[in-house]
Design a protein around this motif. Structure first.
Motif, short mmCIF file in Angstrom:
data_model
loop_
_atom_site.label_atom_id
_atom_site.label_comp_id
_atom_site.label_asym_id
_atom_site.label_seq_id
_atom_site.Cartn_x
_atom_site.Cartn_y
_atom_site.Cartn_z
N ASN A 190 -29.53 17.61 -19.18
CA ASN A 190 -28.05 17.69 -19.00
C ASN A 190 -27.20 16.41 -19.63
O ASN A 190 -27.64 15.24 -19.34
CB ASN A 190 -27.78 18.31 -17.76
CG ASN A 190 -26.34 18.39 -17.54
OD1 ASN A 190 -25.75 19.55 -18.24
ND2 ASN A 190 -25.44 17.79 -16.71
N ARG A 191 -26.05 16.76 -20.31
CA ARG A 191 -25.49 15.69 -20.66
C ARG A 191 -24.72 15.17 -19.34
O ARG A 191 -24.37 15.73 -18.36
CB ARG A 191 -23.91 16.45 -21.43
CG ARG A 191 -23.11 15.03 -21.91
CD ARG A 191 -22.03 15.58 -22.83
NE ARG A 191 -21.39 16.73 -22.39
CZ ARG A 191 -20.59 17.42 -23.27
NH1 ARG A 191 -20.40 16.93 -24.56
NH2 ARG A 191 -20.08 18.76 -23.00
N LEU A 192 -24.79 13.63 -19.21
CA LEU A 192 -23.95 12.95 -18.14
C LEU A 192 -22.58 13.39 -17.88
O LEU A 192 -21.81 13.37 -18.89
CB LEU A 192 -24.06 11.47 -18.34
CG LEU A 192 -25.65 11.12 -18.36
CD1 LEU A 192 -25.72 9.47 -18.42
CD2 LEU A 192 -26.47 11.37 -17.23
N ALA A 193 -22.14 13.42 -16.53
CA ALA A 193 -20.61 13.54 -16.51
C ALA A 193 -19.85 12.47 -16.58
O ALA A 193 -20.39 11.23 -16.82
CB ALA A 193 -20.59 13.94 -14.85
N ASP A 194 -18.59 12.67 -17.08
CA ASP A 194 -17.61 11.63 -17.50
C ASP A 194 -17.33 10.90 -16.24
O ASP A 194 -17.35 11.35 -15.33
CB ASP A 194 -16.42 12.19 -18.20
CG ASP A 194 -16.56 12.87 -19.54
OD1 ASP A 194 -17.60 12.65 -20.07
OD2 ASP A 194 -15.61 13.51 -19.91
N ASP A 195 -17.07 9.71 -16.64
CA ASP A 195 -16.51 8.65 -15.45
C ASP A 195 -15.16 9.11 -15.18
O ASP A 195 -14.08 9.06 -16.13
CB ASP A 195 -16.49 7.25 -16.24
CG ASP A 195 -16.31 6.27 -15.07
OD1 ASP A 195 -15.55 6.44 -13.90
OD2 ASP A 195 -16.34 5.09 -15.36
N PRO A 196 -14.77 9.55 -13.93
CA PRO A 196 -13.40 10.02 -13.54
C PRO A 196 -12.19 8.72 -13.66
O PRO A 196 -11.15 8.89 -13.71
CB PRO A 196 -13.59 10.34 -12.03
CG PRO A 196 -14.77 9.79 -11.76
CD PRO A 196 -15.73 9.65 -13.00
N ARG A 197 -12.86 7.69 -13.93
CA ARG A 197 -11.90 6.19 -13.69
C ARG A 197 -11.52 5.96 -15.28
O ARG A 197 -10.58 5.22 -15.53
CB ARG A 197 -12.27 5.14 -13.56
CG ARG A 197 -12.64 5.46 -11.79
CD ARG A 197 -13.62 4.12 -11.26
NE ARG A 197 -14.87 3.90 -11.93
CZ ARG A 197 -15.84 2.84 -11.82
NH1 ARG A 197 -15.31 2.02 -10.78
NH2 ARG A 197 -16.91 3.01 -12.15
N VAL A 198 -11.92 6.89 -16.42
CA VAL A 198 -11.59 6.72 -17.51
C VAL A 198 -10.96 7.99 -18.31
O VAL A 198 -11.67 9.07 -18.24
CB VAL A 198 -12.82 6.32 -18.61
CG1 VAL A 198 -12.44 6.34 -20.02
CG2 VAL A 198 -13.50 5.14 -18.06
N ARG A 199 -9.86 7.83 -18.85
CA ARG A 199 -9.19 9.04 -19.39
C ARG A 199 -8.81 8.71 -20.85
O ARG A 199 -8.13 7.72 -21.17
CB ARG A 199 -7.90 9.31 -18.75
CG ARG A 199 -6.95 10.47 -19.19
CD ARG A 199 -5.60 10.63 -18.50
NE ARG A 199 -5.08 11.95 -19.25
CZ ARG A 199 -3.75 12.34 -18.90
NH1 ARG A 199 -3.33 11.81 -17.78
NH2 ARG A 199 -3.44 13.49 -19.57
N LEU A 200 -9.24 9.87 -21.59
CA LEU A 200 -9.41 9.30 -23.14
C LEU A 200 -8.85 10.68 -23.59
O LEU A 200 -8.75 11.78 -23.58
CB LEU A 200 -10.78 9.54 -23.64
CG LEU A 200 -11.12 9.38 -25.15
CD1 LEU A 200 -10.73 8.11 -25.50
CD2 LEU A 200 -12.42 9.71 -25.57
N ASP A 201 -7.69 10.27 -24.66
CA ASP A 201 -6.82 11.32 -25.06
C ASP A 201 -6.77 10.90 -26.72
O ASP A 201 -7.10 9.91 -27.21
CB ASP A 201 -5.45 11.16 -24.71
CG ASP A 201 -5.15 11.41 -23.28
OD1 ASP A 201 -5.61 12.68 -22.95
OD2 ASP A 201 -4.76 10.70 -22.51
N ALA A 202 -6.66 12.03 -27.71
CA ALA A 202 -6.77 11.97 -28.95
C ALA A 202 -5.85 12.87 -29.62
O ALA A 202 -5.87 14.06 -29.22
CB ALA A 202 -8.17 11.98 -29.46
#
Length: 745
Positions: free
Chosen positions: A459-471
């Protein structure tokens, strides 16, 4: 206004939009967890009023946090029910689908954390979907589980594809020594219609490449023949052992389009005649023809039926819906082979490889067996495989070097294997968990635990909740921004982050996210084509994915007005000596003052310097021939008077005779000298010669005194100093010494 979520229409309404910019607010409850794509389309009720419909759509991605999501894909509806139920029991958010519901690009796959893939042949997938599966695992860190079946792995035509590259097992049948030898003849239609383009290549080039892939699957114990047929048969590769795949590829790829349509009857006669002489276990003919240009098929049914009695099977690949397709399908059924109808010639390589593997009859091993234990790992932990029921078959594969084999079958063949590839992980379970081979396993509780633990492992690892990425995309560029905080919620500025961009057709970029403020990072990447782009942020310290997002560059993006920065344009015109104009009227009449222009002499001077450098080196290293040096001397020499006659030898002899006679007369006329002393008046005349004594050097330190002559004229003649005969010239020191001695006296 139409709104789609993950490709499905969820809302539609009619509204009035004023001129200029306007904001429409639409409330939508967040769906399940994952990376969801929203598409909004705005079109006029009267299409004739819309002059540029290309810019009517916009897209955005929304990341919803929650439980891991899984996608179960199976070639037949409902066959993946056991796997879906086991995943739901393990708290996965599960979606099921068939070949028709496979996401078309990387943006659709990014929604899921793990994908189970079973019994879907490769020719059903487009090249874009095949590349997207590989990118999903390698670049996005997703998990992929490949299940066995007669249309999966090697039998499904996935050999030498991007899916095999990310698989922990290889589908190569050359290394399987247990299989029987195969003699195969490939018949390729190279009529004029095959010169039509199909993507970047022509149809014939794709068919030739498919034949090359089939040759790469066979070993030295197999025999392969390739013929190109229009109205006549041309054996490009006579039936022979496959010993040099590179030479085979060179010959096949060099064939170009021919003339009229393919004559099927002469093709089958030539192929069956060549196979009759072979003494091998398996004989097979694969015919590729245009569905609307296959000719001369009268009597072909009898040919195929007689060949089947001799053990020769026949499969047919038809390109395009045409009038000849029904008869071609009948021939494949009579020949106990398979029939493929395709519209996209780019899928030919996967079909040819699938057909070659199925014809070899080695990829499927349908026997009853119990699994053996391999390497201990999380997917098999706490499961008692000693109590596992039997499996009734599997797909023969070969484990790759770095793969971990956890379950084995007969002769050590891998049944379950996993490995890491790129940022993600993939697994292969070479049997199945449905009603063909794994029917007994579907009632065993250990199988459900195996599915759940295997899904968690890849399974893909969960995102770090302290990092927000926008594009987002604007002006043909992808703009990426990240906000990072620490555990206390304060801005974290000293993280080293890298953004990896996965785009359409396998495009990928890696750019660093540069800090632009407290806890803020940004990067920009120019985009070359419209499509979906998925961005993952990675921490360079541990090389793990910390956040994922996406953006879409639409085809109408370049049509959208961006406005003008008048202040920037004014600064540019001021710095360059230009003018700011509001109109183009009179622009050619408004000429600026004359200016000096300069022409750089750097290249000329550099060239002359190089020439003089070579001449200076040549002057020191080379010499001029002496014959050339004497030429100026000869030119400066005064030429002789041509009118002066040359003296002869007789004249010179006469001159010498006259001179001799004159000398004798002068001697006879001279009076003899006196015997006594000379008179006093002759004191100034030269005295007669006297005998000289041998000269002796005086003692060192004594002056040399003059010697007085003896005789009657001693009182009248001046004294003379006799000097010794000089054997050598005096040195400067000796001359100075004599002068000092003379002064002392």
């Amino acid at each position: 206004v139409r709104i789609k979520r993950d490709g499905q229409l969820i809302a539609k309404s009619v509204t009035k939009i004023e001129a200029g910019e306007e904001v429409l607010r639409i409330r939508e409850k967040a769906p399940g967890p994952g990376l969801h794509r929203y598409d909004v389309e705005v079109s006029a009720t009267d299409p004739s009023l819309d002059q540029a419909p290309e810019d009517n759509a916009g897209s955005a991605f929304v990341r919803v946090r929650g439980p891991a999501t899984a996608l179960v894909l199976d070639g037949e509806d409902g066959k993946g029910a056991f796997i879906a139920r086991a995943l739901r029991d393990a708290n996965f958010a599960v979606q099921t689908g068939m070949a028709s519901t496979i996401p078309p690009d990387i943006g659709g796959l990014a929604l899921y954390d793990v994908i189970f893939f079973s019994d879907i042949p490769a020719h059903v997938l487009s090249p874009t979907q095949m590349d997207a599966l590989a990118t999903y695992v390698r670049d996005l860190g997703g998990g992929l589980v490949l299940m066995g079946g007669d249309r999966s792995l090697g039998p499904g035509g996935y050999s030498q594809t991007p899916v095999e590259e990310i698989s922990p097992v290889s589908f190569d049948i050359k290394q399987d020594r247990r299989r029987a030898s195969l003699a195969e003849v490939i018949v390729i239609d190279y009529s004029g219609s095959m010169a039509a383009p199909a993507g970047k290549n022509t149809k014939l080039e794709l068919a030739n490449e498919a034949s090359v892939r089939s040759a790469n699957l066979l070993g030295p114990g197999d025999r392969l023949g390739v013929m190109h047929v229009d109205t006549a048969v041309t054996w490009t590769l006579p039936l022979a052992p496959v010993t040099d795949p590179a030479a085979i590829a060179k010959k096949v790829r060099a064939v170009g389009p021919g003339g009229g349509g393919i004559y099927v009857d002469i093709s089958l006669r030539a192929a069956y005649s060549a196979l009759d002489a072979e003494k091998v276990n398996l004989k097979h003919v694969l015919v590729f023809a245009d569905g609307s240009d296959a000719e001369q098929m009268a009597g072909c049914r009898t040919l195929v039926t007689n060949a089947k009695r001799k053990g020769i099977t026949t499969s047919v690949v038809a390109l395009g819906q045409g009038s000849d397709v029904p008869e071609l399908e009948v021939l494949s059924k009579l020949g106990d082979g398979r029939f493929y109808l395709i519209e996209d010639a780019r899928r030919l390589p996967t079909i040819f490889t699938q057909e070659t593997i199925l014809a070899a009859r080695s990829a499927l091993n349908e026997i009853d067996f119990r699994v053996g234990m391999g390497a201990s790992s999380p997917p098999t932990r706490n499961i008692d495989f000693g109590q596992a029921p039997i499996l009734k078959g599997y797909v023969v594969t070969i484990p790759k070097a770095r793969a971990a084999v956890m379950l084995t079958g007969p002769e050590g063949d891998p049944i379950l294997a996993t490995w890491s590839v790129g940022m993600g992980r993939s697994a292969a379970f070479t049997s199945d968990l449905k009603d063909r081979w794994g029917r007994h396993w579907t009632t065993w509780p250990g199988a459900s635990s195996l599915v759940a633990q295997l899904a968690r492992d890849v399974n893909r690892l969960a995102d770090d909740p302290r990092v927000r990425l926008d594009a987002d995309t604007a002006g043909g560029q992808l703009h990426m921004r990240a906000q990072v905080v620490d555990e206390q919620g304060r801005a974290q500025t000293f993280r080293r982050l890298t953004a990896h961009v996965a785009g359409p057709d396998g495009l990928s970029y890696t750019v660093p996210l540069e800090p632009i403020g407290a806890g803020a990072y940004a990067a920009t990447q120019a985009l070359s084509r419209p499509g979906t782009y998925v961005v993952t942020a990675r921490d360079e310290l541990d090389n793990k994915i910390v956040s994922t997002t996406g953006a879409v560059l639409t085809a109408g993006e370049e049509l959208r007005p961006t406005g003008s920065d008048r202040a920037l344009l004014a600064r540019i015109s001021s710095m360059t000596g230009g003018k700011s104009r509001d109109t183009l009227a009179g622009i050619f009449a408004d000429r600026s003052a004359m200016r000096f222009s300069y022409w750089s002499l750097t290249s000329w001077l550099a060239g002359l310097g190089s020439v003089f450098l070579l001449l200076s080196v040549a002057a020191r290293r080379l010499s001029v021939p002496s014959a050339l040096l004497r030429i100026p001397q000869r030119l400066r020499r005064k030429p002789k008077d041509a009118r002066e006659p040359a003296r002869s030898a007789e004249e010179m002899a006469a001159t010498l005779d006259r001179l001799g006679k004159a000398k004798e007369r002068s001697r006879e006329a001279a009076p003899p000298g006196p015997a006594g002393p000379l008179p006093a008046g002759l004191g100034n005349q030269r005295p007669p010669p006297v005998a000289q004594q041998p000269w002796r050097a005086p003692p060192v330190g004594q002056p040399t005194a003059p010697v007085a002559p003896t005789g009657p004229i001693a009182t009248q003649a001046p004294p003379r100093v006799s000097s010794p005969p000089s054997a050598r010239p005096l040195t400067a020191a000796e001359i100075l010494l004599q002068r000092r001695r003379g002064r002392r006296q």
